[in-house]
Design a protein around this motif. Structure first.
Motif, PDB file in Angstrom:
ATOM      1  N   ASP A  74       0.831  -1.193   0.000  1.00 34.92           N
ATOM      2  CA  ASP A  74       0.000   0.000   0.000  1.00 34.92           C
ATOM      3  C   ASP A  74       0.873   1.253   0.000  1.00 34.92           C
ATOM      4  OD1 ASP A  74       0.988   0.087   2.579  1.00 34.92           O
ATOM      5  OD2 ASP A  74      -0.927  -0.403   3.542  1.00 34.92           O
ATOM      6  N   GLU A  75       0.242   2.401   0.194  1.00 34.72           N
ATOM      7  CA  GLU A  75       0.976   3.665   0.148  1.00 34.72           C
ATOM      8  C   GLU A  75       2.072   3.722   1.202  1.00 34.72           C
ATOM      9  OE1 GLU A  75       0.144   8.514   0.356  1.00 34.72           O
ATOM     10  OE2 GLU A  75      -1.462   7.082   0.796  1.00 34.72           O
TER      11      GLU A  75
ATOM     12  N   TRP B 118       4.161   1.390   2.215  1.00 29.07           N
ATOM     13  CA  TRP B 118       5.397   0.804   1.701  1.00 29.07           C
ATOM     14  C   TRP B 118       5.867   1.518   0.444  1.00 29.07           C
ATOM     15  CZ3 TRP B 118       7.626  -1.841   5.238  1.00 29.07           C
ATOM     16  CH2 TRP B 118       6.902  -2.659   6.107  1.00 29.07           C
ATOM     17  N   GLN B 119       4.946   1.870  -0.418  1.00 28.98           N
ATOM     18  CA  GLN B 119       5.317   2.477  -1.698  1.00 28.98           C
ATOM     19  C   GLN B 119       6.134   3.747  -1.508  1.00 28.98           C
ATOM     20  OE1 GLN B 119       1.782   2.990  -4.096  1.00 28.98           O
ATOM     21  NE2 GLN B 119       1.121   0.875  -3.767  1.00 28.98           N
ATOM     22  N   LYS B 120       5.743   4.594  -0.580  1.00 26.89           N
ATOM     23  CA  LYS B 120       6.453   5.860  -0.407  1.00 26.89           C
ATOM     24  C   LYS B 120       7.810   5.678   0.265  1.00 26.89           C
ATOM     25  CE  LYS B 120       4.302   7.308   3.973  1.00 26.89           C
ATOM     26  NZ  LYS B 120       3.441   8.343   4.611  1.00 26.89           N
ATOM     27  N   ARG B 121       8.045   4.489   0.851  1.00 24.89           N
ATOM     28  CA  ARG B 121       9.338   4.223   1.469  1.00 24.89           C
ATOM     29  C   ARG B 121      10.353   3.644   0.488  1.00 24.89           C
ATOM     30  NH1 ARG B 121       6.242   5.046   5.639  1.00 24.89           N
ATOM     31  NH2 ARG B 121       7.147   5.372   7.709  1.00 24.89           N
ATOM     32  N   GLY B 122       9.901   3.304  -0.692  1.00 21.81           N
ATOM     33  CA  GLY B 122      10.827   2.845  -1.718  1.00 21.81           C
ATOM     34  C   GLY B 122      11.665   4.008  -2.227  1.00 21.81           C
ATOM     35  N   ILE B 123      12.910   3.720  -2.569  1.00 24.84           N
ATOM     36  CA  ILE B 123      13.785   4.793  -3.058  1.00 24.84           C
ATOM     37  C   ILE B 123      14.105   4.638  -4.541  1.00 24.84           C
ATOM     38  CG2 ILE B 123      16.007   3.657  -2.578  1.00 24.84           C
ATOM     39  CD1 ILE B 123      16.890   6.408  -1.406  1.00 24.84           C
TER      40      ILE B 123
ATOM     41  N   LYS C 154      -3.191  -5.226  -4.385  1.00 28.19           N
ATOM     42  CA  LYS C 154      -4.568  -5.710  -4.364  1.00 28.19           C
ATOM     43  C   LYS C 154      -4.586  -7.237  -4.354  1.00 28.19           C
ATOM     44  CE  LYS C 154      -6.275  -1.668  -6.905  1.00 28.19           C
ATOM     45  NZ  LYS C 154      -6.920  -1.194  -8.164  1.00 28.19           N
ATOM     46  N   PRO C 155      -4.543  -7.844  -3.183  1.00 29.27           N
ATOM     47  CA  PRO C 155      -4.550  -9.311  -3.111  1.00 29.27           C
ATOM     48  C   PRO C 155      -5.880  -9.877  -3.585  1.00 29.27           C
ATOM     49  CG  PRO C 155      -4.841  -8.351  -0.928  1.00 29.27           C
ATOM     50  CD  PRO C 155      -4.505  -7.215  -1.847  1.00 29.27           C
ATOM     51  N   GLU C 156      -5.818 -11.053  -4.204  1.00 25.43           N
ATOM     52  CA  GLU C 156      -7.042 -11.699  -4.662  1.00 25.43           C
ATOM     53  C   GLU C 156      -6.900 -13.208  -4.521  1.00 25.43           C
ATOM     54  OE1 GLU C 156      -7.454 -11.736  -9.141  1.00 25.43           O
ATOM     55  OE2 GLU C 156      -5.857 -10.235  -8.951  1.00 25.43           O
ATOM     56  N   PRO C 157      -7.997 -13.870  -4.199  1.00 23.45           N
ATOM     57  CA  PRO C 157      -7.929 -15.326  -4.012  1.00 23.45           C
ATOM     58  C   PRO C 157      -7.814 -16.056  -5.344  1.00 23.45           C
ATOM     59  CG  PRO C 157     -10.181 -14.543  -3.801  1.00 23.45           C
ATOM     60  CD  PRO C 157      -9.327 -13.323  -3.945  1.00 23.45           C
ATOM     61  N   PHE C 158      -7.385 -17.300  -5.275  1.00 26.33           N
ATOM     62  CA  PHE C 158      -7.470 -18.205  -6.413  1.00 26.33           C
ATOM     63  C   PHE C 158      -8.902 -18.751  -6.479  1.00 26.33           C
ATOM     64  CE2 PHE C 158      -2.956 -18.211  -5.656  1.00 26.33           C
ATOM     65  CZ  PHE C 158      -2.365 -18.429  -6.895  1.00 26.33           C
ATOM     66  N   ILE C 159      -9.313 -19.081  -7.669  1.00 23.91           N
ATOM     67  CA  ILE C 159     -10.537 -19.854  -7.821  1.00 23.91           C
ATOM     68  C   ILE C 159     -10.132 -21.325  -7.791  1.00 23.91           C
ATOM     69  CG2 ILE C 159     -12.473 -20.415  -9.336  1.00 23.91           C
ATOM     70  CD1 ILE C 159     -12.270 -17.571 -10.440  1.00 23.91           C
TER      71      ILE C 159
END
Length: 616
Positions: free
Chosen positions: A267-268, A270-275, A537-542
Motif C-alpha cells: 500500500d501507500e 510501503w510504496q512511499k518508502r521505496g527509493i 490488491k490481493p485476490e484469491p485463487f478460484i
C-alpha cells in the motif's frame, strides 16, 4: 666463507620482506595516526545529529571526506575511544582520509525521531527534512568546518547504511563526488522483510532492532532481542503457530511489528518508502556493490544500478561478487558461501583494486571518469572467475525457454498434463536442513537441495547431463501455470546446479555431505500467490482453475558446466524462511486463525516455462 654467509643472510632478509616469508608486522593503530572529535551537527529543523570525525594527524596535506551514515551506531563514544578500523577498507585508512560516521536521526546519540526507511520528500520547503536533507546539511557543515579537507566528499555503506548512501544521491550537495551504495535496501516490500509479498519470518528477531523507539540520545542499546526457548528455529516457529501468536513477544511499543501487521499489502505506506523510483538525474559518480548470494539485499543493488543507468547520465558502474551479505568488506582469505568455495583473496582484491581505485579517482584524482574500471564487473559463480561487460545484462545474451515437462524433465519441448503435490502447513518444506537458530539467514543461498528434491511435496524438473557449458546471465523468469484446491498458495522456484558424481570435496564441505551430486542452489524466489496480479490488491485463487503465476528471480551470472545438470524445483512452503500461507484466502495473514490453515493439493501444468538469458 664469511662473506658468502652475509650474502645469503641479506638475500633471506630481502625475500622475507618481499616474497611472503613470515614476518612480524605491527598492527595498525588508528589512534596513532588519527585524531578524533565528536560534534552535534544542527539540521535545518534544529535537530542535532551526533557525528564522529577521524582526521589524519599529518596536517601537511589536504584530504577528502569519506562518510557513512548509520542506524547501527557510530561507536565507540568518547573522545579517547577509537575504532580499530576506519573507512571502507584498510587501504583507504592507511593512505589517509578524513573519515566521518554519523548516527542518523532518532538513533543512538542523535536527536529526533527515527522513521524506518523514511520517505523522500521532493521539493522540500522551509524546515521540511528527510534523509537527503540531513545528508546535505551534514556535508555542508563538514566542508565548511573540518580542517585540511580538499572539499570533496564520498559516501559508502553496506545494507542499511547502503540505503542511506543511495539516499545521498537525491538532492545531492555539490561537494558530494562519489557514492558507493553496497547491499543497499531498495524497497522494504522486496528486500529484507518481504519477498514478493511473502513475509520473511526468518527476520522476525530483527524486528526488535528497528521497532523500539527512544526518546533521548543514548550510548547503550535501548532495545533487547527476544530470548527464545529453543535452538531449533523450524520447531520453534512451527510450535508458535499463526503469526498472531508472536504478538506476545512484541507489544504495541514495537512500532515496526505493528507496521508489518497493519500493512500486509504493498500500500501507500510501503510504496512511499521505496527509493528506487526517485533515482533520476543523479550527478555524483556511483559504484553499486552487491553479493550474488546476499540473502538480505539482492533486489536493491540490481534495481539501484539499473534505475540510475536508465534515468541519469552520470558515471555509474556495478560490481557483483560471489559474496553473502557484506562479505566484500571482510578480509577472510578463502571466499566461500556455505559449502561452495569460490577462490582466495577475492574481497581483499576488490578492496584494493576496485573500491580504493573508485574513491581515489573521484576524491583525490582527476575525477574525469577514466578510472580503468569496467562498467560491469561480475563473478561467474559456476566457472569461478571474474568477467567484465559494457552493459547489464550483457548485450550478447539471448532468451531461451525451457518447459517444466513430463517425466520430471526440463525440456525445450512443451508437455501435456500436469504434476501435482500436496502441501501441508503442518509439515512445511524446510529452507535448510541445518538445525539451529539463526539471527538472519545467509548460508542457505548455496545450500545443497538434495534434502528438498527427495520430498514428495517438491517437484523436480531437470535436464540431462549437459554436453557443453551453458552460461546464464541476467534475470530468470518463471511463468507457471498452476491450480490449487484451495484459495491461496505460495509458489517457490529454485534454480539448482546439479554437480556430477566426481565432484570433489573442499574444506568448506560439511561433514555430513559430499560434493558428489551436490545440488547447489543458484537462485530462488517466492511469489505469494494472492499478489500474482497486483502487489497492492490481493485476490484469491478460484479453486481448481488453471491460473498464471509469474515469478521473476533476481539476476545471476552462472555457468552450468559440461557434465552438470540444470534443475528447477517447485514447492509451496519454505519454512521458516517465509511464514506459512494458510492456503485459505484471508484478508491479512498476520491475523489468520489456526483454523484457516489447511492442507491443499497444487498442480503445475507442463506448459509452464522458465525463461533464461543465455550468454552467446
Amino acid at each position: 666463507m664469511r662473506s658468502v654467509r652475509f650474502i645469503l643472510l641479506g638475500a633471506l632478509v630481502f625475500l622475507s620482506c618481499n616474497t611472503g616469508f613470515p614476518q612480524e608486522t605491527k598492527p595498525y593503530d588508528v589512534k596513532e595516526h588519527y585524531t578524533k572529535q565528536e560534534v552535534g551537527i544542527v539540521m535545518r529543523d534544529g535537530v542535532k545529529l551526533h557525528t564522529t570525525i577521524y582526521s589524519p594527524k599529518d596536517t601537511t596535506k589536504e584530504y577528502p571526506i569519506l562518510m557513512q551514515r548509520t542506524p547501527y551506531s557510530s561507536k565507540p563514544y568518547g573522545k579517547d575511544k577509537f575504532r580499530s578500523k576506519v573507512g571502507p577498507n584498510e587501504f583507504l585508512m592507511k593512505e589517509g582520509n578524513i573519515v566521518v560516521y554519523q548516527d542518523v536521526r532518532g538513533r543512538w546519540m542523535s536527536e529526533g525521531v527515527y522513521d524506518n526507511m523514511r520517505a523522500y520528500i521532493p521539493n522540500k520547503k522551509g524546515k521540511q527534512f528527510d534523509e537527503a536533507s540531513d545528508t546535505y546539511d551534514t556535508i555542508d557543515w563538514l566542508v565548511k568546518n573540518v580542517a585540511n579537507t580538499n572539499g570533496r566528499v564520498g559516501i559508502w555503506g553496506i545494507s542499511y547504511p547502503g540505503f542511506y548512501s543511495t539516499y545521498s544521491l537525491l538532492d545531492s550537495h555539490p561537494a558530494l563526488k562519489a557514492v558507493s551504495p553496497q547491499a543497499c535496501i531498495g524497497d522494504f516490500f522486496f528486500d529484507d522483510f518481504h519477498h514478493n509479498g511473502a513475509y520473511l519470518l526468518s527476520y522476525w528477531r530483527v524486528t526488535a532492532l528497528f521497532g523500539h523507539e527512544k526518546t533521548k540520545p543514548v550510548s547503550e542499546p535501548w532495545y533487547k532481542f527476544t530470548e527464545l526457548p529453543s535452538k531449533d528455529q523450524y520447531q520453534f516457529f512451527l510450535d508458535a503457530g499463526p503469526l498472531q501468536n508472536l504478538d506476545k513477544y512484541y507489544k504495541e511499543d514495537n512500532v515496526f511489528w505493528t507496521q508489518l501487521k497493519e500493512h500486509p499489502n504493498y500500500d501507500e505506506f510501503w510504496q512511499k518508502r521505496g527509493i528506487i523510483q526517485h533515482l533520476k538525474k543523479i550527478k555524483p559518480a556511483v559504484m553499486v556493490v552487491g553479493g550474488l548470494f546476499d540473502a538480505e539485499d539482492l533486489y536493491g543493488p540490481f534495481e539501484t544500478y539499473e534505475n540510475i543507468e536508465k534515468k541519469s547520465d552520470n558515471y555509474n558502474i556495478m560490481v557483483f561478487g560471489p559474496w553473502s551479505h557484506g562479505d566484500w568488506a571482510r578480509t577472510k582469505k578463502r571466499q566461500a558461501v556455505g559449502n561452495v568455495y569460490f577462490g582466495d583473496d577475492l574481497s581483499r582484491d576488490f578492496q584494493k583494486n576496485v573500491e580504493t581505485t573508485f574513491f581515489n579517482h573521484f576524491l583525490k584524482g582527476e575525477a574525469n571518469g577514466k578510472t580503468g574500471l569496467p562498467e560491469i564487473q561480475i563473478f561467474d559463480t559456476g566457472k569461478k572467475e571474474w568477467n567484465s561487460f559494457e552493459s547489464w545484462p550483457p548485450a550478447t545474451v539471448e532468451k531461451k525457454i525451457f518447459y517444466l515437462s513430463e517425466d520430471d524433465a526440463l525440456s525445450d519441448k512443451t508437455g501435456t498434463g500436469y504434476s501435482e503435490f500436496t502441501s501441508d502447513p503442518k509439515k512445511p518444506v524446510p529452507y535448510s536442513e541445518d538445525v539451529k537458530m539463526v539471527f538472519t539467514p545467509r548460508k542457505y543461498m548455496t545450500d545443497d537441495q538434495r534434502f528438498a528434491a527427495r520430498r514428495p511435496d517438491v517437484l523436480v524438473f531437470e535436464t540431462s547431463d549437459l554436453t557443453e557449458d551453458v552460461t546464464l546471465s541476467g534475470e530468470v523468469l518463471a511463468k507457471l501455470k498452476v491450480a490449487t484446491t484451495g484459495t491461496d498458495a505460495d509458489w517457490i522456484i529454485k534454480l539448482v546446479d546439479v554437480y556430477p558424481d566426481d565432484a570433489t570435496d573442499t574444506q568448506e564441505t560439511q561433514d555430513h555431505l559430499k560434493m558428489s551430486n551436490y545440488h547447489m542452489m543458484v537462485r530462488s524466489e517466492v511469489m505469494r500467490g494472492r499478489f500474482r496480479n497486483d502487489f497492492s490488491k490481493p485476490e484469491p485463487f478460484i479453486a481448481n482453475k488453471k491460473t498464471d503465476v509469474n515469478i521473476k528471480l533476481q539476476d545471476i551470472h552462472h555457468t552450468f558446466k559440461k557434465g552438470h545438470k540444470i534443475q528447477i524445483q517447485v514447492q509451496s512452503t519454505w519454512f521458516p524462511l517465509i511464514d506459512l500461507n494458510p492456503q485459505t484466502f484471508v484478508p491479512n495473514i498476520f491475523k489468520a486463525d489456526p483454523s484457516d490453515f489447511t492442507k491443499q493439493t497444487h498442480k503445475v501444468y507442463h506448459d509452464s516455462t522458465v525463461e533464461f538469458s543465455v550468454l552467446k
